[in-house]
Design a protein around this motif. Structure first.
Motif, PDB file in Angstrom:
ATOM      1  N   ASP A   8      54.850  45.494   8.334  1.00 11.92           N
ATOM      2  CA  ASP A   8      55.606  46.085   7.237  1.00 11.92           C
ATOM      3  C   ASP A   8      54.939  47.355   6.721  1.00 11.92           C
ATOM      4  O   ASP A   8      55.570  48.185   6.076  1.00 11.92           O
ATOM      5  CB  ASP A   8      55.747  45.081   6.087  1.00 11.92           C
ATOM      6  N   ASN A   9      53.605  47.492   6.987  1.00 13.88           N
ATOM      7  CA  ASN A   9      52.886  48.670   6.519  1.00 13.88           C
ATOM      8  C   ASN A   9      53.126  49.887   7.408  1.00 13.88           C
ATOM      9  O   ASN A   9      52.792  50.998   7.033  1.00 13.88           O
ATOM     10  CB  ASN A   9      51.383  48.376   6.470  1.00 13.88           C
ATOM     11  N   CYS A  10      53.668  49.654   8.587  1.00 13.79           N
ATOM     12  CA  CYS A  10      53.795  50.752   9.555  1.00 13.79           C
ATOM     13  C   CYS A  10      55.094  50.609  10.337  1.00 13.79           C
ATOM     14  O   CYS A  10      55.092  50.503  11.557  1.00 13.79           O
ATOM     15  CB  CYS A  10      52.584  50.740  10.495  1.00 13.79           C
ATOM     16  N   LYS A  11      56.210  50.599   9.618  1.00 11.66           N
ATOM     17  CA  LYS A  11      57.495  50.432  10.293  1.00 11.66           C
ATOM     18  C   LYS A  11      57.892  51.671  11.072  1.00 11.66           C
ATOM     19  O   LYS A  11      58.352  51.602  12.205  1.00 11.66           O
ATOM     20  CB  LYS A  11      58.578  50.086   9.266  1.00 11.66           C
ATOM     21  N   ASN A  12      57.728  52.830  10.447  1.00 13.63           N
ATOM     22  CA  ASN A  12      58.021  54.083  11.137  1.00 13.63           C
ATOM     23  C   ASN A  12      57.375  55.239  10.387  1.00 13.63           C
ATOM     24  O   ASN A  12      56.925  55.096   9.250  1.00 13.63           O
ATOM     25  CB  ASN A  12      59.531  54.308  11.275  1.00 13.63           C
ATOM     26  N   CYS A  13      57.317  56.407  11.035  1.00 14.19           N
ATOM     27  CA  CYS A  13      56.652  57.567  10.453  1.00 14.19           C
ATOM     28  C   CYS A  13      57.384  58.127   9.238  1.00 14.19           C
ATOM     29  O   CYS A  13      56.808  58.877   8.453  1.00 14.19           O
ATOM     30  CB  CYS A  13      56.486  58.656  11.510  1.00 14.19           C
ATOM     31  N   LEU A  14      58.640  57.780   9.064  1.00 10.24           N
ATOM     32  CA  LEU A  14      59.365  58.211   7.875  1.00 10.24           C
ATOM     33  C   LEU A  14      58.768  57.580   6.625  1.00 10.24           C
ATOM     34  O   LEU A  14      58.778  58.170   5.545  1.00 10.24           O
ATOM     35  CB  LEU A  14      60.853  57.857   7.999  1.00 10.24           C
ATOM     36  N   LEU A  23      51.970  64.718   6.326  1.00 13.41           N
ATOM     37  CA  LEU A  23      53.211  64.391   7.011  1.00 13.41           C
ATOM     38  C   LEU A  23      54.446  64.757   6.199  1.00 13.41           C
ATOM     39  O   LEU A  23      55.553  64.855   6.742  1.00 13.41           O
ATOM     40  CB  LEU A  23      53.252  62.905   7.372  1.00 13.41           C
ATOM     41  N   SER A  24      54.277  64.994   4.903  1.00 14.21           N
ATOM     42  CA  SER A  24      55.424  65.356   4.058  1.00 14.21           C
ATOM     43  C   SER A  24      55.962  66.739   4.393  1.00 14.21           C
ATOM     44  O   SER A  24      57.069  67.098   3.977  1.00 14.21           O
ATOM     45  CB  SER A  24      55.041  65.292   2.579  1.00 14.21           C
ATOM     46  N   THR A  25      55.187  67.520   5.141  1.00 14.90           N
ATOM     47  CA  THR A  25      55.643  68.859   5.541  1.00 14.90           C
ATOM     48  C   THR A  25      56.517  68.820   6.800  1.00 14.90           C
ATOM     49  O   THR A  25      57.079  69.850   7.188  1.00 14.90           O
ATOM     50  CB  THR A  25      54.435  69.784   5.805  1.00 14.90           C
ATOM     51  N   LEU A  26      56.636  67.666   7.426  1.00  8.60           N
ATOM     52  CA  LEU A  26      57.420  67.549   8.657  1.00  8.60           C
ATOM     53  C   LEU A  26      58.884  67.243   8.345  1.00  8.60           C
ATOM     54  O   LEU A  26      59.196  66.541   7.373  1.00  8.60           O
ATOM     55  CB  LEU A  26      56.849  66.442   9.546  1.00  8.60           C
ATOM     56  N   SER A  27      59.756  67.753   9.176  1.00  5.17           N
ATOM     57  CA  SER A  27      61.178  67.469   9.040  1.00  5.17           C
ATOM     58  C   SER A  27      61.474  66.069   9.564  1.00  5.17           C
ATOM     59  O   SER A  27      60.635  65.456  10.244  1.00  5.17           O
ATOM     60  CB  SER A  27      61.993  68.489   9.837  1.00  5.17           C
ATOM     61  N   ARG A  28      62.646  65.582   9.265  1.00 10.43           N
ATOM     62  CA  ARG A  28      63.037  64.257   9.754  1.00 10.43           C
ATOM     63  C   ARG A  28      63.000  64.183  11.292  1.00 10.43           C
ATOM     64  O   ARG A  28      62.440  63.222  11.836  1.00 10.43           O
ATOM     65  CB  ARG A  28      64.427  63.891   9.224  1.00 10.43           C
ATOM     66  N   PRO A  29      63.527  65.166  12.025  1.00 13.80           N
ATOM     67  CA  PRO A  29      63.437  65.107  13.496  1.00 13.80           C
ATOM     68  C   PRO A  29      61.984  65.095  14.001  1.00 13.80           C
ATOM     69  O   PRO A  29      61.667  64.404  14.980  1.00 13.80           O
ATOM     70  CB  PRO A  29      64.164  66.377  13.951  1.00 13.80           C
ATOM     71  N   GLU A  30      61.103  65.836  13.321  1.00 16.53           N
ATOM     72  CA  GLU A  30      59.695  65.864  13.729  1.00 16.53           C
ATOM     73  C   GLU A  30      59.034  64.507  13.487  1.00 16.53           C
ATOM     74  O   GLU A  30      58.231  64.036  14.311  1.00 16.53           O
ATOM     75  CB  GLU A  30      58.958  66.968  12.975  1.00 16.53           C
TER      76      GLU A  30
END
Length: 234
Positions: A8-14, A23-30
């Motif tokens: 649950d701590n690491c479901k996805n990079c989003l 990571l907040s500087t990355l777009s959703r596709p990235e």
């Protein structure tokens, strides 16, 4: 033995986008592309996560637990550079050099770690200037920390180094004056660049002088100001 899993701590990079400023500087596709090039592993306390000298193929982000980052020297001696907490990105030193780990990392308690392929991370750096700038800032901060540690280890006496170690643990790792120490006495010695016997002796002195209260692995700093004075005088 380490186990592959999803938690649950690491479901996805989003999700990490909300926890890691870089990571907040990355777009959703990235972020989706990073997510497609990663996996998570569980480690038990004491297990090796990275081994010094081995090939570096992934960056690391702890999602739970603590780990120690250390350099292996001669005669099996270790120097702990720092303690790794969740949501810190590790492995940048190998990214543009020789693709080898120049330190080892071991779990201090039961830990989960996310491994991101270096090629995917590099692609994000090359295509996103804001992400590249945050990456450079992160590397710079770690470099400055290393400089400060070198000053402590090379110019301070043992009491000053133990004081620095306790200030670091309370301020940067546990963020509290009262904490359960994940480090063994040998780890404390390796963090402060001295023998185990010397570390135990100085910790006992600090306890007897009322600077700290030490009961097994439970540590409480009673006189933070005195620790700072010992650190300043070396």
């Amino acid at each position: 033995m380490a186990k592959f899993s999803k938690s649950d701590n690491c479901k996805n990079c989003l999700d990490c986008n909300m926890r890691i400023p870089m990571l907040s500087t990355l777009s959703r596709p990235e972020l989706i592309e990073l997510n497609e090039n990663r996996f998570e592993v569980k480690f038990k306390a004491g297990e090796t996560i990275f081994k010094q000298g081995t090939s570096a193929t992934h960056l690391l982000i702890l999602t739970t637990g603590l780990a120690k980052l250390y350099v292996e020297g001669v005669q099996d001696k270790q120097l702990i550079i720092r303690i790794i907490k969740p949501w810190e990105i590790i492995g940048q030193a190998s990214l543009y050099f020789d693709n080898r780990h120049h330190y080892s990392i071991a779990a201090l308690d039961n830990t989960t770690a996310c491994f991101i392929e270096i090629s995917a991370f590099k692609k994000a750096i090359q295509t996103n200037p804001l992400f590249a700038e945050e990456f450079i800032k992160n590397c710079t901060q770690k470099g400055i920390f290393s400089f400060e540690k070198m000053v402590s280890l090379s110019q301070k006496q043992m009491h000053g180094r133990i004081a620095d170690g306790l200030i670091y643990l309370s301020g940067k790792v546990y963020e509290d004056l009262n904490f359960d120490l994940h480090l063994s006495r040998q780890d404390v010695a390796d963090l402060t660049g001295m023998s185990k016997d010397s570390a135990i002796r100085i910790l006992k002195e600090f306890h007897n002088e009322g600077i700290i209260e030490l009961d097994g692995r439970k540590l409480k700093i009673l006189n933070y100001g005195q620790l700072e004075r010992i650190s300043e005088t070396g």
